[in-house]
Design a protein around this motif. Structure first.
Motif, mmCIF file in Angstrom:
data_model
loop_
_atom_site.group_PDB
_atom_site.id
_atom_site.type_symbol
_atom_site.label_atom_id
_atom_site.label_comp_id
_atom_site.label_asym_id
_atom_site.label_seq_id
_atom_site.Cartn_x
_atom_site.Cartn_y
_atom_site.Cartn_z
ATOM 1 N N ALA A 214 -7.893 -7.160 -11.730
ATOM 2 C CA ALA A 214 -8.563 -6.914 -10.455
ATOM 3 C C ALA A 214 -7.543 -6.653 -9.349
ATOM 4 O O ALA A 214 -7.725 -5.764 -8.511
ATOM 5 N N VAL A 215 -6.470 -7.428 -9.350
ATOM 6 C CA VAL A 215 -5.414 -7.198 -8.351
ATOM 7 C C VAL A 215 -4.726 -5.863 -8.624
ATOM 8 O O VAL A 215 -4.394 -5.120 -7.700
ATOM 9 N N ASN B 183 0.825 -1.218 0.000
ATOM 10 C CA ASN B 183 0.000 0.000 0.000
ATOM 11 C C ASN B 183 0.856 1.264 0.000
ATOM 12 O O ASN B 183 0.640 2.187 -0.791
ATOM 13 N N VAL B 184 1.835 1.303 0.897
ATOM 14 C CA VAL B 184 2.656 2.506 1.029
ATOM 15 C C VAL B 184 3.587 2.653 -0.173
ATOM 16 O O VAL B 184 3.767 3.756 -0.701
ATOM 17 N N THR B 185 4.169 1.557 -0.610
ATOM 18 C CA THR B 185 5.065 1.623 -1.769
ATOM 19 C C THR B 185 4.313 2.062 -3.015
ATOM 20 O O THR B 185 4.829 2.838 -3.829
ATOM 21 N N ALA B 186 3.074 1.592 -3.171
ATOM 22 C CA ALA B 186 2.264 1.976 -4.331
ATOM 23 C C ALA B 186 2.007 3.476 -4.336
ATOM 24 O O ALA B 186 1.963 4.107 -5.398
ATOM 25 N N ARG B 187 1.849 4.067 -3.161
ATOM 26 C CA ARG B 187 1.599 5.505 -3.075
ATOM 27 C C ARG B 187 2.883 6.312 -3.270
ATOM 28 O O ARG B 187 2.885 7.340 -3.941
ATOM 29 N N GLU B 188 3.975 5.843 -2.667
ATOM 30 C CA GLU B 188 5.223 6.605 -2.734
ATOM 31 C C GLU B 188 5.956 6.425 -4.059
ATOM 32 O O GLU B 188 6.810 7.236 -4.415
ATOM 33 N N HIS B 189 5.645 5.355 -4.766
ATOM 34 C CA HIS B 189 6.320 5.077 -6.043
ATOM 35 C C HIS B 189 5.284 4.808 -7.132
ATOM 36 O O HIS B 189 5.330 3.803 -7.835
ATOM 37 N N ALA B 190 4.354 5.754 -7.246
ATOM 38 C CA ALA B 190 3.242 5.583 -8.187
ATOM 39 C C ALA B 190 3.730 5.497 -9.635
ATOM 40 O O ALA B 190 3.159 4.754 -10.438
ATOM 41 N N ASP B 191 4.775 6.248 -9.985
ATOM 42 C CA ASP B 191 5.268 6.216 -11.366
ATOM 43 C C ASP B 191 5.806 4.839 -11.725
ATOM 44 O O ASP B 191 5.485 4.288 -12.785
ATOM 45 N N GLU B 192 6.659 4.289 -10.837
ATOM 46 C CA GLU B 192 7.216 2.956 -11.098
ATOM 47 C C GLU B 192 6.111 1.899 -11.146
ATOM 48 O O GLU B 192 6.140 0.995 -11.991
ATOM 49 N N LEU B 193 5.124 2.039 -10.254
ATOM 50 C CA LEU B 193 4.006 1.095 -10.257
ATOM 51 C C LEU B 193 3.235 1.201 -11.565
ATOM 52 O O LEU B 193 2.846 0.186 -12.158
ATOM 53 N N GLY B 194 3.018 2.434 -12.034
ATOM 54 C CA GLY B 194 2.319 2.624 -13.306
ATOM 55 C C GLY B 194 3.055 1.967 -14.460
ATOM 56 O O GLY B 194 2.438 1.344 -15.335
ATOM 57 N N GLN B 195 4.388 2.098 -14.466
ATOM 58 C CA GLN B 195 5.185 1.453 -15.517
ATOM 59 C C GLN B 195 5.030 -0.066 -15.452
ATOM 60 O O GLN B 195 4.918 -0.737 -16.486
ATOM 61 N N LEU B 196 5.023 -0.606 -14.238
ATOM 62 C CA LEU B 196 4.888 -2.056 -14.077
ATOM 63 C C LEU B 196 3.530 -2.540 -14.584
ATOM 64 O O LEU B 196 3.449 -3.496 -15.364
ATOM 65 N N LEU B 197 2.465 -1.875 -14.165
ATOM 66 C CA LEU B 197 1.128 -2.325 -14.539
ATOM 67 C C LEU B 197 0.857 -2.130 -16.025
ATOM 68 O O LEU B 197 0.043 -2.851 -16.612
ATOM 69 N N ALA B 198 1.556 -1.170 -16.649
ATOM 70 C CA ALA B 198 1.377 -0.954 -18.084
ATOM 71 C C ALA B 198 1.939 -2.106 -18.908
ATOM 72 O O ALA B 198 1.611 -2.245 -20.092
ATOM 73 N N VAL C 212 -4.249 -2.872 -5.948
ATOM 74 C CA VAL C 212 -2.939 -2.322 -5.605
ATOM 75 C C VAL C 212 -2.921 -0.814 -5.843
ATOM 76 O O VAL C 212 -2.409 -0.045 -5.030
ATOM 77 N N ARG C 213 -3.481 -0.384 -6.973
ATOM 78 C CA ARG C 213 -3.541 1.058 -7.258
ATOM 79 C C ARG C 213 -4.302 1.800 -6.160
ATOM 80 O O ARG C 213 -3.931 2.911 -5.779
ATOM 81 N N ARG C 214 -5.380 1.186 -5.678
ATOM 82 C CA ARG C 214 -6.214 1.847 -4.671
ATOM 83 C C ARG C 214 -5.489 2.012 -3.354
ATOM 84 O O ARG C 214 -5.759 2.947 -2.585
ATOM 85 N N GLY C 215 -4.551 1.111 -3.055
ATOM 86 C CA GLY C 215 -3.750 1.240 -1.846
ATOM 87 C C GLY C 215 -4.454 0.848 -0.566
ATOM 88 O O GLY C 215 -4.138 1.364 0.506
#
Length: 262
Positions: free
Chosen positions: A136-137, A55-70, A141-144
Protein backbone atom coordinates in the motif's frame (compact mmCIF):
# COMPACT_ATOMS: atom_id res chain seq x y z
CA UNK A 1 -6.06 20.63 -17.40
CA UNK A 2 -8.05 18.01 -15.49
CA UNK A 3 -8.05 17.06 -11.82
CA UNK A 4 -5.36 14.34 -12.04
CA UNK A 5 -2.95 16.51 -14.03
CA UNK A 6 -3.44 19.41 -11.63
CA UNK A 7 -3.01 17.17 -8.58
CA UNK A 8 0.19 15.68 -10.00
CA UNK A 9 1.52 19.17 -10.66
CA UNK A 10 0.63 20.31 -7.12
CA UNK A 11 2.63 17.54 -5.46
CA UNK A 12 5.66 18.33 -7.60
CA UNK A 13 5.73 21.91 -6.30
CA UNK A 14 7.69 22.93 -3.19
CA UNK A 15 5.32 22.97 -0.18
CA UNK A 16 5.38 26.75 0.18
CA UNK A 17 3.85 27.09 -3.32
CA UNK A 18 1.22 24.41 -2.77
CA UNK A 19 -1.67 26.44 -1.33
CA UNK A 20 -1.60 29.22 -3.94
CA UNK A 21 -1.34 26.70 -6.79
CA UNK A 22 -4.16 24.63 -5.28
CA UNK A 23 -6.46 27.65 -5.20
CA UNK A 24 -5.57 28.61 -8.76
CA UNK A 25 -6.20 25.08 -9.99
CA UNK A 26 -9.55 24.89 -8.20
CA UNK A 27 -10.64 28.16 -9.81
CA UNK A 28 -9.62 26.79 -13.20
CA UNK A 29 -11.74 23.68 -12.70
CA UNK A 30 -14.70 25.65 -11.39
CA UNK A 31 -14.54 27.98 -14.38
CA UNK A 32 -14.67 24.91 -16.64
CA UNK A 33 -17.85 23.77 -14.88
CA UNK A 34 -16.14 20.95 -12.95
CA UNK A 35 -17.34 21.99 -9.49
CA UNK A 36 -16.94 18.54 -7.90
CA UNK A 37 -13.36 18.27 -9.18
CA UNK A 38 -12.67 21.80 -7.93
CA UNK A 39 -13.91 20.85 -4.46
CA UNK A 40 -11.80 17.69 -4.49
CA UNK A 41 -8.73 19.72 -5.44
CA UNK A 42 -9.34 22.22 -2.63
CA UNK A 43 -9.47 19.27 -0.20
CA UNK A 44 -5.95 18.10 -1.07
CA UNK A 45 -3.49 18.55 1.79
CA UNK A 46 -0.11 20.20 1.55
CA UNK A 47 2.76 17.67 1.78
CA UNK A 48 5.36 17.75 4.51
CA UNK A 49 8.94 18.52 3.41
CA UNK A 50 9.87 14.82 3.55
CA UNK A 51 6.75 13.76 1.62
CA UNK A 52 7.46 16.39 -1.03
CA UNK A 53 11.03 15.11 -1.40
CA UNK A 54 9.76 11.54 -1.82
CA UNK A 55 7.14 12.66 -4.38
CA UNK A 56 9.65 14.51 -6.55
CA UNK A 57 12.40 11.92 -6.18
CA UNK A 58 9.96 9.15 -7.13
CA UNK A 59 9.14 11.01 -10.35
CA UNK A 60 12.69 12.03 -11.25
CA UNK A 61 14.21 8.65 -10.40
CA UNK A 62 11.44 6.28 -11.42
CA UNK A 63 13.86 3.58 -12.63
CA UNK A 64 15.75 3.42 -9.33
CA UNK A 65 12.45 3.44 -7.43
CA UNK A 66 11.18 0.59 -9.60
CA UNK A 67 14.31 -1.44 -8.82
CA UNK A 68 13.82 -0.80 -5.10
CA UNK A 69 10.15 -1.78 -5.04
CA UNK A 70 10.86 -4.91 -7.10
CA UNK A 71 12.98 -6.21 -4.21
CA UNK A 72 9.86 -6.93 -2.15
CA UNK A 73 8.91 -10.04 -4.16
CA UNK A 74 12.52 -11.24 -4.19
CA UNK A 75 12.77 -10.79 -0.43
CA UNK A 76 9.50 -12.69 0.13
CA UNK A 77 10.68 -15.55 -2.11
CA UNK A 78 14.08 -15.77 -0.40
CA UNK A 79 12.41 -15.69 3.00
CA UNK A 80 9.98 -18.46 2.05
CA UNK A 81 12.88 -20.58 0.82
CA UNK A 82 14.99 -19.78 3.89
CA UNK A 83 17.78 -18.78 1.50
CA UNK A 84 20.20 -16.86 3.73
CA UNK A 85 22.55 -15.92 0.87
CA UNK A 86 19.68 -14.52 -1.22
CA UNK A 87 18.37 -12.59 1.79
CA UNK A 88 21.79 -11.01 2.33
CA UNK A 89 22.03 -10.03 -1.33
CA UNK A 90 18.53 -8.51 -1.38
CA UNK A 91 19.19 -6.63 1.87
CA UNK A 92 22.45 -5.22 0.51
CA UNK A 93 20.73 -4.12 -2.70
CA UNK A 94 17.92 -2.52 -0.67
CA UNK A 95 20.36 -0.55 1.44
CA UNK A 96 22.25 0.63 -1.63
CA UNK A 97 19.13 1.69 -3.53
CA UNK A 98 17.56 3.46 -0.54
CA UNK A 99 20.81 5.29 0.22
CA UNK A 100 21.14 6.30 -3.43
CA UNK A 101 17.58 7.67 -3.54
CA UNK A 102 18.09 9.58 -0.28
CA UNK A 103 21.28 11.06 -1.73
CA UNK A 104 19.36 12.04 -4.88
CA UNK A 105 16.66 13.65 -2.72
CA UNK A 106 19.26 15.70 -0.85
CA UNK A 107 20.89 16.78 -4.12
CA UNK A 108 17.51 17.68 -5.60
CA UNK A 109 16.65 19.82 -2.57
CA UNK A 110 20.01 21.55 -2.91
CA UNK A 111 19.28 22.31 -6.59
CA UNK A 112 16.01 23.92 -5.51
CA UNK A 113 17.91 26.03 -2.99
CA UNK A 114 16.20 24.37 -0.06
CA UNK A 115 17.75 23.43 3.26
CA UNK A 116 16.87 19.96 4.54
CA UNK A 117 17.70 18.67 7.98
CA UNK A 118 19.05 15.21 8.77
CA UNK A 119 15.65 14.49 10.34
CA UNK A 120 13.86 15.16 7.04
CA UNK A 121 16.30 12.92 5.19
CA UNK A 122 15.74 10.24 7.82
CA UNK A 123 11.99 10.48 7.17
CA UNK A 124 12.64 10.09 3.43
CA UNK A 125 14.71 6.98 4.15
CA UNK A 126 12.01 5.53 6.44
CA UNK A 127 9.33 6.14 3.81
CA UNK A 128 11.34 4.32 1.13
CA UNK A 129 11.99 1.42 3.52
CA UNK A 130 8.26 1.28 4.29
CA UNK A 131 7.50 1.16 0.55
CA UNK A 132 9.61 -2.00 0.24
CA UNK A 133 7.85 -3.58 3.21
CA UNK A 134 4.24 -2.69 2.38
CA UNK A 135 2.49 -2.73 -0.98
CA UNK A 136 0.00 0.00 0.00
CA UNK A 137 2.85 2.38 0.80
CA UNK A 138 4.62 1.33 -2.41
CA UNK A 139 1.50 2.28 -4.41
CA UNK A 140 1.30 5.66 -2.65
CA UNK A 141 4.95 6.37 -3.34
CA UNK A 142 4.58 5.38 -7.00
CA UNK A 143 1.59 7.72 -7.32
CA UNK A 144 3.67 10.65 -6.08
CA UNK A 145 1.01 12.29 -3.93
CA UNK A 146 2.23 11.58 -0.41
CA UNK A 147 1.15 14.05 2.25
CA UNK A 148 3.08 12.66 5.22
CA UNK A 149 6.19 10.53 5.54
CA UNK A 150 5.54 6.86 6.27
CA UNK A 151 7.30 4.54 8.69
CA UNK A 152 7.53 0.76 8.78
CA UNK A 153 6.86 -0.37 12.34
CA UNK A 154 6.48 -4.11 11.91
CA UNK A 155 6.06 -6.84 9.35
CA UNK A 156 3.42 -5.55 6.96
CA UNK A 157 2.41 -2.78 9.38
CA UNK A 158 3.01 0.87 8.53
CA UNK A 159 2.24 3.91 10.64
CA UNK A 160 0.14 6.40 8.67
CA UNK A 161 -1.79 9.46 9.77
CA UNK A 162 -5.38 8.69 10.79
CA UNK A 163 -7.99 9.83 8.24
CA UNK A 164 -9.36 13.21 9.15
CA UNK A 165 -6.55 13.94 11.58
CA UNK A 166 -6.13 17.61 12.33
CA UNK A 167 -3.32 19.18 10.30
CA UNK A 168 -0.20 20.15 12.14
CA UNK A 169 -0.14 23.83 13.15
CA UNK A 170 1.90 26.06 10.91
CA UNK A 171 5.28 26.90 12.35
CA UNK A 172 6.85 30.36 12.26
CA UNK A 173 8.99 31.18 9.28
CA UNK A 174 12.63 30.38 9.81
CA UNK A 175 11.89 27.65 12.36
CA UNK A 176 12.51 23.91 12.06
CA UNK A 177 9.79 21.25 12.69
CA UNK A 178 10.98 20.85 16.29
CA UNK A 179 10.70 24.59 16.92
CA UNK A 180 14.44 25.17 16.73
CA UNK A 181 16.20 27.33 14.19
CA UNK A 182 15.96 26.25 10.57
CA UNK A 183 19.01 24.35 9.35
CA UNK A 184 21.59 26.51 7.67
CA UNK A 185 23.00 25.92 4.19
CA UNK A 186 26.24 24.42 5.59
CA UNK A 187 24.19 21.96 7.67
CA UNK A 188 22.17 21.06 4.58
CA UNK A 189 25.34 20.49 2.59
CA UNK A 190 26.73 18.39 5.43
CA UNK A 191 23.52 16.32 5.49
CA UNK A 192 23.71 15.85 1.72
CA UNK A 193 27.37 14.85 2.03
CA UNK A 194 26.52 12.35 4.74
CA UNK A 195 23.76 10.89 2.56
CA UNK A 196 26.16 10.56 -0.37
CA UNK A 197 28.74 8.89 1.88
CA UNK A 198 26.13 6.45 3.15
CA UNK A 199 25.09 5.71 -0.44
CA UNK A 200 28.70 5.02 -1.38
CA UNK A 201 29.14 2.76 1.65
CA UNK A 202 25.96 0.89 0.78
CA UNK A 203 27.07 0.48 -2.85
CA UNK A 204 30.44 -0.85 -1.75
CA UNK A 205 28.79 -3.18 0.76
CA UNK A 206 26.54 -4.50 -1.99
CA UNK A 207 29.59 -4.99 -4.22
CA UNK A 208 31.33 -6.86 -1.39
CA UNK A 209 28.34 -9.15 -0.91
CA UNK A 210 28.21 -9.78 -4.65
CA UNK A 211 31.95 -10.53 -4.73
CA UNK A 212 31.54 -12.98 -1.87
CA UNK A 213 28.71 -14.68 -3.72
CA UNK A 214 30.76 -14.92 -6.93
CA UNK A 215 33.72 -16.31 -4.95
CA UNK A 216 31.51 -18.95 -3.30
CA UNK A 217 30.06 -19.93 -6.67
CA UNK A 218 33.53 -20.09 -8.26
CA UNK A 219 34.83 -22.20 -5.37
CA UNK A 220 31.92 -24.60 -5.77
CA UNK A 221 32.64 -24.83 -9.50
CA UNK A 222 36.33 -25.43 -8.77
CA UNK A 223 35.51 -28.29 -6.43
CA UNK A 224 33.15 -29.77 -9.00
CA UNK A 225 35.82 -29.43 -11.70
CA UNK A 226 38.43 -31.02 -9.42
CA UNK A 227 36.19 -34.02 -8.80
CA UNK A 228 35.49 -34.29 -12.54
CA UNK A 229 39.24 -34.17 -13.24
CA UNK A 230 39.90 -36.94 -10.74
CA UNK A 231 37.19 -39.07 -12.33
CA UNK A 232 38.66 -38.39 -15.78
CA UNK A 233 42.15 -39.35 -14.61
CA UNK A 234 40.85 -42.62 -13.16
CA UNK A 235 39.01 -43.37 -16.40
CA UNK A 236 42.15 -42.54 -18.37
CA UNK A 237 44.23 -44.90 -16.21
CA UNK A 238 41.69 -47.71 -16.69
CA UNK A 239 41.62 -47.07 -20.43
CA UNK A 240 45.44 -47.16 -20.55
CA UNK A 241 45.48 -50.51 -18.75
CA UNK A 242 42.83 -51.87 -21.08
CA UNK A 243 44.83 -50.60 -24.05
CA UNK A 244 47.99 -52.31 -22.82
CA UNK A 245 46.10 -55.57 -22.25
CA UNK A 246 44.49 -55.35 -25.70
CA UNK A 247 47.86 -54.68 -27.34
CA UNK A 248 49.33 -57.72 -25.55
CA UNK A 249 46.49 -59.92 -26.71
CA UNK A 250 46.89 -58.72 -30.28
CA UNK A 251 50.62 -59.36 -30.17
CA UNK A 252 50.12 -62.88 -28.80
CA UNK A 253 47.59 -63.57 -31.55
CA UNK A 254 50.11 -62.42 -34.16
CA UNK A 255 52.82 -64.61 -32.62
CA UNK A 256 50.53 -67.62 -32.71
CA UNK A 257 49.66 -66.90 -36.32
CA UNK A 258 53.35 -66.56 -37.27
CA UNK A 259 54.22 -69.91 -35.60
CA UNK A 260 51.38 -71.72 -37.32
CA UNK A 261 52.46 -70.35 -40.65
CA UNK A 262 55.95 -71.49 -40.16
Amino acid sequence: MGFDALADELYRLPPERFVAARQAGAKELAAAGERRAAADLRALRKPSPAAWLVNVTAREHADELGQLLALRSRFTTAQARRDADALRRVSAERRALVAGLVSSAAAMADRHGRSVSPEVLRQVEETLEAAVADEAVAAAVRRGRLVEARRHVGFGDVAVPAPGAAPRPARPRGRAPDGGPAPTAPRARAAAGEARARAELARRTAALEEARTRHAEAEAQRRTAARALQDAERRCERAARELTRAEGLVQRARDTLDRSGA
